[in-house]
Design a protein around this motif. Sequence first.
Motif, PDB file in Angstrom:
ATOM      1  N   LEU A  98       0.872  -1.168   0.000  1.00  0.00           N
ATOM      2  CA  LEU A  98       0.000   0.000   0.000  1.00  0.00           C
ATOM      3  C   LEU A  98       0.910   1.219   0.000  1.00  0.00           C
ATOM      4  CD1 LEU A  98      -2.912   1.055   0.169  1.00  0.00           C
ATOM      5  CD2 LEU A  98      -2.681   0.984   2.664  1.00  0.00           C
ATOM      6  N   LEU A  99       0.749   2.088  -0.975  1.00  0.00           N
ATOM      7  CA  LEU A  99       1.627   3.244  -1.124  1.00  0.00           C
ATOM      8  C   LEU A  99       1.192   4.394  -0.227  1.00  0.00           C
ATOM      9  CD1 LEU A  99       2.157   3.137  -4.992  1.00  0.00           C
ATOM     10  CD2 LEU A  99       3.679   2.292  -3.195  1.00  0.00           C
ATOM     11  N   GLN A 100       1.091   4.117   1.050  1.00  0.00           N
ATOM     12  CA  GLN A 100       0.785   5.118   2.065  1.00  0.00           C
ATOM     13  C   GLN A 100       0.888   4.470   3.435  1.00  0.00           C
ATOM     14  OE1 GLN A 100      -3.399   6.081   1.150  1.00  0.00           O
ATOM     15  NE2 GLN A 100      -3.826   5.326   3.201  1.00  0.00           N
ATOM     16  N   LYS A 101       0.754   5.276   4.461  1.00  0.00           N
ATOM     17  CA  LYS A 101       0.764   4.782   5.835  1.00  0.00           C
ATOM     18  C   LYS A 101      -0.466   3.919   6.062  1.00  0.00           C
ATOM     19  CE  LYS A 101       0.943   6.455  10.557  1.00  0.00           C
ATOM     20  NZ  LYS A 101       1.026   7.629  11.428  1.00  0.00           N
ATOM     21  N   ALA A 102      -0.331   2.861   6.857  1.00  0.00           N
ATOM     22  CA  ALA A 102      -1.470   1.999   7.179  1.00  0.00           C
ATOM     23  C   ALA A 102      -2.527   2.818   7.911  1.00  0.00           C
ATOM     24  CB  ALA A 102      -1.017   0.818   8.044  1.00  0.00           C
ATOM     25  N   ALA A 103      -3.727   2.866   7.357  1.00  0.00           N
ATOM     26  CA  ALA A 103      -4.849   3.593   7.952  1.00  0.00           C
ATOM     27  C   ALA A 103      -6.132   2.849   7.603  1.00  0.00           C
ATOM     28  CB  ALA A 103      -4.909   5.020   7.420  1.00  0.00           C
ATOM     29  N   VAL A 104      -7.097   2.865   8.511  1.00  0.00           N
ATOM     30  CA  VAL A 104      -8.363   2.180   8.266  1.00  0.00           C
ATOM     31  C   VAL A 104      -8.991   2.732   6.996  1.00  0.00           C
ATOM     32  CG1 VAL A 104     -10.700   1.808   9.156  1.00  0.00           C
ATOM     33  CG2 VAL A 104      -8.739   1.633  10.696  1.00  0.00           C
ATOM     34  N   GLY A 105      -9.406   1.823   6.104  1.00  0.00           N
ATOM     35  CA  GLY A 105     -10.048   2.222   4.866  1.00  0.00           C
ATOM     36  C   GLY A 105      -9.906   1.155   3.802  1.00  0.00           C
ATOM     37  N   LYS A 106     -10.687   1.324   2.726  1.00  0.00           N
ATOM     38  CA  LYS A 106     -10.623   0.417   1.581  1.00  0.00           C
ATOM     39  C   LYS A 106      -9.838   1.088   0.464  1.00  0.00           C
ATOM     40  CE  LYS A 106     -14.920  -2.028   2.424  1.00  0.00           C
ATOM     41  NZ  LYS A 106     -16.207  -2.460   1.880  1.00  0.00           N
ATOM     42  N   TYR A 107      -8.941   0.305  -0.145  1.00  0.00           N
ATOM     43  CA  TYR A 107      -8.069   0.825  -1.184  1.00  0.00           C
ATOM     44  C   TYR A 107      -8.153  -0.081  -2.412  1.00  0.00           C
ATOM     45  CZ  TYR A 107      -6.299   3.085   2.981  1.00  0.00           C
ATOM     46  OH  TYR A 107      -6.208   3.800   4.149  1.00  0.00           O
ATOM     47  N   ARG A 108      -8.680   0.454  -3.507  1.00  0.00           N
ATOM     48  CA  ARG A 108      -8.724  -0.293  -4.772  1.00  0.00           C
ATOM     49  C   ARG A 108      -7.318  -0.361  -5.333  1.00  0.00           C
ATOM     50  NH1 ARG A 108     -12.967  -0.881  -8.194  1.00  0.00           N
ATOM     51  NH2 ARG A 108     -11.589  -0.212  -9.853  1.00  0.00           N
ATOM     52  N   ILE A 109      -6.995  -1.502  -5.936  1.00  0.00           N
ATOM     53  CA  ILE A 109      -5.685  -1.664  -6.551  1.00  0.00           C
ATOM     54  C   ILE A 109      -5.869  -2.191  -7.968  1.00  0.00           C
ATOM     55  CG2 ILE A 109      -4.365  -1.979  -4.428  1.00  0.00           C
ATOM     56  CD1 ILE A 109      -4.621  -5.018  -4.894  1.00  0.00           C
ATOM     57  N   GLY A 110      -4.979  -1.798  -8.840  1.00  0.00           N
ATOM     58  CA  GLY A 110      -5.030  -2.254 -10.219  1.00  0.00           C
ATOM     59  C   GLY A 110      -4.287  -1.291 -11.111  1.00  0.00           C
ATOM     60  N   PRO A 111      -4.256  -1.571 -12.401  1.00  0.00           N
ATOM     61  CA  PRO A 111      -3.496  -0.746 -13.351  1.00  0.00           C
ATOM     62  C   PRO A 111      -3.955   0.710 -13.397  1.00  0.00           C
ATOM     63  CG  PRO A 111      -4.185  -2.787 -14.386  1.00  0.00           C
ATOM     64  CD  PRO A 111      -4.852  -2.719 -13.046  1.00  0.00           C
ATOM     65  N   GLN A 112      -5.214   0.967 -13.065  1.00  0.00           N
ATOM     66  CA  GLN A 112      -5.732   2.330 -13.128  1.00  0.00           C
ATOM     67  C   GLN A 112      -5.665   3.049 -11.784  1.00  0.00           C
ATOM     68  OE1 GLN A 112      -6.407   3.425 -16.203  1.00  0.00           O
ATOM     69  NE2 GLN A 112      -5.862   1.357 -16.842  1.00  0.00           N
ATOM     70  N   ASP A 113      -5.203   2.372 -10.745  1.00  0.00           N
ATOM     71  CA  ASP A 113      -5.169   2.934  -9.399  1.00  0.00           C
ATOM     72  C   ASP A 113      -3.729   3.121  -8.933  1.00  0.00           C
ATOM     73  OD1 ASP A 113      -8.100   2.759  -8.853  1.00  0.00           O
ATOM     74  OD2 ASP A 113      -7.695   0.626  -9.155  1.00  0.00           O
ATOM     75  N   ASP A 114      -3.501   4.149  -8.127  1.00  0.00           N
ATOM     76  CA  ASP A 114      -2.160   4.442  -7.625  1.00  0.00           C
ATOM     77  C   ASP A 114      -2.025   4.141  -6.135  1.00  0.00           C
ATOM     78  OD1 ASP A 114      -1.173   5.261 -10.073  1.00  0.00           O
ATOM     79  OD2 ASP A 114      -1.754   7.340  -9.767  1.00  0.00           O
ATOM     80  N   ASN A 115      -2.849   3.237  -5.606  1.00  0.00           N
ATOM     81  CA  ASN A 115      -2.820   2.942  -4.174  1.00  0.00           C
ATOM     82  C   ASN A 115      -1.764   1.915  -3.786  1.00  0.00           C
ATOM     83  OD1 ASN A 115      -4.982   4.646  -3.504  1.00  0.00           O
ATOM     84  ND2 ASN A 115      -6.437   3.118  -4.202  1.00  0.00           N
ATOM     85  N   GLY A 116      -1.332   1.084  -4.718  1.00  0.00           N
ATOM     86  CA  GLY A 116      -0.393   0.013  -4.411  1.00  0.00           C
ATOM     87  C   GLY A 116      -0.705  -1.187  -5.269  1.00  0.00           C
ATOM     88  N   GLY A 117      -0.437  -2.371  -4.739  1.00  0.00           N
ATOM     89  CA  GLY A 117      -0.704  -3.572  -5.512  1.00  0.00           C
ATOM     90  C   GLY A 117      -0.417  -4.828  -4.724  1.00  0.00           C
TER      91      GLY A 117
END
Length: 175
Positions: A86-105
């Motif tokens: 996850l390309l950020q600090k661990a925090a409660v929440g839902k993070y979509r991942i995939g080629p169109q998303d910049d959240n991580g993978g």
Amino acid sequence: MKKILIMLLVATASLTACKKDDDKKKEEATGGNATVTAGNYGFDGGNAGKFSSTKAGMVQVTAAGQTTFTVTAIRDGGNESITIILLQKAAVGKYRIGPQDDNGGIMISKDYAKAGDAALNYSTDLSGTNMAGGGEINITKVEGNTVEGTFYAVAYNGNQKEAFAEQGSFKGILK
């Protein structure tokens, strides 16, 4: 950003693969600081069953102004691995991942010791004709250094073959 994610996934898998025998023996004796499970996972159209790792690791690192939360797990009794970034600090929440998303993978590997083999390593960041990797990381609890969450992923390798992980969960202490 996508090239950075792929490089992070490969680097994480490479670091995991480069442990010395003494480190492995010590890890086997003491266990990891996290657990990771997936109720169902598989490769190339097949179902491998359940994934369980009791020697997983969970870290959070900040470098060059970018905080990255990473969970790395090797299946108990096997070489398959799952790495969540996850390309950020661990925090409660839902993070979509995939080629169109910049959240991580998420990277799913048939053999963590062969991180450079594009046929054995599958990433949610890959897409192409009639295929798109993706999924979700859901952090459900952050208390002090303890982090818990769930995940699912569809990932592809360099040969456009699919891997998946469903009903995934992770729980551990950040080191």
